[in-house]
Design a protein around this motif. Structure first.
Motif, short mmCIF file in Angstrom:
data_model
loop_
_atom_site.label_atom_id
_atom_site.label_comp_id
_atom_site.label_asym_id
_atom_site.label_seq_id
_atom_site.Cartn_x
_atom_site.Cartn_y
_atom_site.Cartn_z
N ASP A 35 -3.90 33.42 -0.83
CA ASP A 35 -3.35 33.32 0.52
C ASP A 35 -3.16 34.69 1.16
O ASP A 35 -2.17 35.38 0.88
CB ASP A 35 -2.00 32.57 0.44
N GLY A 80 5.00 28.94 7.18
CA GLY A 80 4.98 28.50 8.58
C GLY A 80 4.90 27.00 8.74
O GLY A 80 5.33 26.45 9.73
N ASP A 219 -6.22 34.33 7.74
CA ASP A 219 -5.37 33.66 6.74
C ASP A 219 -6.16 32.66 5.89
O ASP A 219 -6.41 31.54 6.32
CB ASP A 219 -4.21 32.95 7.44
N GLY A 221 -5.12 31.03 3.52
CA GLY A 221 -4.24 29.94 3.11
C GLY A 221 -4.01 28.90 4.18
O GLY A 221 -3.26 27.94 3.97
O1 46J Z 1 3.43 30.81 6.31
C1 46J Z 1 2.44 31.25 6.82
C2 46J Z 1 1.09 30.74 6.38
C3 46J Z 1 1.19 29.27 6.01
C4 46J Z 1 -0.12 28.78 5.41
C5 46J Z 1 -0.55 29.67 4.29
N1 46J Z 1 -0.65 31.05 4.71
C6 46J Z 1 0.61 31.57 5.22
N2 46J Z 1 2.49 32.23 7.73
C7 46J Z 1 1.33 32.78 8.44
C8 46J Z 1 1.48 32.49 9.93
C9 46J Z 1 2.80 32.94 10.46
C10 46J Z 1 3.95 32.40 9.66
C11 46J Z 1 3.78 32.73 8.19
#
Ligand code: 46J
Length: 329
Positions: A35, A80, A219, A221
């Motif tokens: 990720d 997120g 991203d 992930g």
């Molecule tokens: O939590 C995440 C993602 C969720 C899915 C997996 N990658 C990380 N963030 C990226 C976008 C802004 C908020 C934080």
């Protein structure tokens, strides 16, 4: 030194990409989700409640002769998408694609949210974001890649994610044969922990690229390509049956539609995502209504170039030069 690991889509919708990671002595091999949008390496473990860990491969530090408890350290992370996990921390040897980091912080989950409990194809995440995003307290820990970087031939890694076939994460080298086009580079902003960058414009179908800069993150992930509403609307105005489906929380359309491609400019290159890659999957098994790979980022507050976009490119995550490279595949 270098590393090279295969990665596979988790299901027919390419929801996630699964990479095998070896932890401890003797090796305990876990399927993990790499990720670039987060910075913690955490795993289902012998400390995860049995009911939550059911169906998952787990890491048992007590069975590893090289595991050491990082005393007093804990972690807690909320993603997120509102999924979350937390626990305590060990250090152990972690090998990815044949490259070993001897003393890697392995965050053991004592609590996991239902999204992770239900996602039995993965046993945790390998954060490949910037160290500033690490959630271990009181002393934040380095990512696997950050620990590896100084020993790798080059302080970079590449992602070659593919639709319904095996791709790869390569560490310390760029296999340019994986790309069709030239690699274009653009500055990466790691200040928030993610790989932030600015695309220079977009176009629908084969049209000329307009010049609207789009700031977002790369991203691995995130499944989807999440962009502002004006761009999403411009795209789906070309898809006759497209409509917003409240229950699906996204734009859906007839699976029989011939979707236009979507292109974005970055680093002087144009990356074109074929229409096929933008038709993610039927909303339910056997349904003739399909879910779009391009969706709105409006309620997230950040644009995300997730797997739908990354699948169209060879992407270079170049820590040494704080830049991102993109080449058409
Ligand atoms: O939590 C995440 C993602 C969720 C899915 C997996 N990658 C990380 N963030 C990226 C976008 C802004 C908020 C934080």
């Amino acid at each position: 030194q270098t590393g090279s690991a295969n990665t596979n889509p988790s299901d027919s919708a390419d929801d996630e990409y699964i990479t095998s990671v070896s932890i401890g002595t003797p090796a305990q091999v876990l399927p993990l989700d790499f990720d670039t949008g987060s910075s913690d390496l955490w795993v289902f473990s012998s400390e995860t409640p049995k009911s939550s860990a059911s169906g998952h491969v787990t890491y048992s530090p007590s069975k590893s002769s090289t595991a050491k408890k990082l005393s007093g350290s804990t972690w807690s992370i909320e993603y997120g998408d509102k999924s979350s996990s937390s626990g305590d921390v060990y250090t152990d040897i972690v090998t990815i694609g044949g490259f070993s980091v001897k003393t890697q912080a392995v965050e053991s989950a004592t609590k996991v949210s239902t999204q992770f409990v239900q996602d039995t194809v993965i046993s945790g995440l390998v954060g490949l974001g910037f160290d500033v995003g690490n959630q271990v307290s009181p002393r934040p820990q380095k990512t696997w890649f950050s620990n590896a970087a100084s020993s790798l031939a080059e302080p970079l890694f590449t992602a070659d994610l593919r639709h319904q076939e095996t791709g790869s994460y390569n560490f310390g080298f760029i296999d340019t044969s994986l790309a069709k086009g030239t690699i274009g580079y653009t500055p990466a902003d790691g200040s928030e922990g993610y790989w932030g960058f600015t695309a220079t414009g977009y176009s629908v179908g084969g049209a000329k690229l307009n010049r609207n800069s789009i700031t977002g993150i790369a991203d691995t992930g995130t499944t989807l390509l999440l962009l502002p509403d004006n761009i999403v609307d411009a795209y789906y105005n070309n898809v006759e049956s497209a409509e917003y489906d409240d229950s699906q929380e996204g734009v859906v359309f007839d699976c029989s539609e011939d979707l236009p491609s979507f292109s974005f400019g970055v680093g002087g290159q144009t990356i074109t995502i074929s229409g096929d890659l933008l038709n993610l999957t039927p909303i339910e098994e056997g349904s003739s209504t399909c879910f779009g790979g391009l969706q709105s980022s409006a309620d997230i507050g950040i644009n995300i170039f997730g797997d739908v976009a990354l699948k169209a490119a060879l992407v270079v995550f170049d820590l040494g030069n704080e830049r991102l490279g993109w080449a058409q595949k």
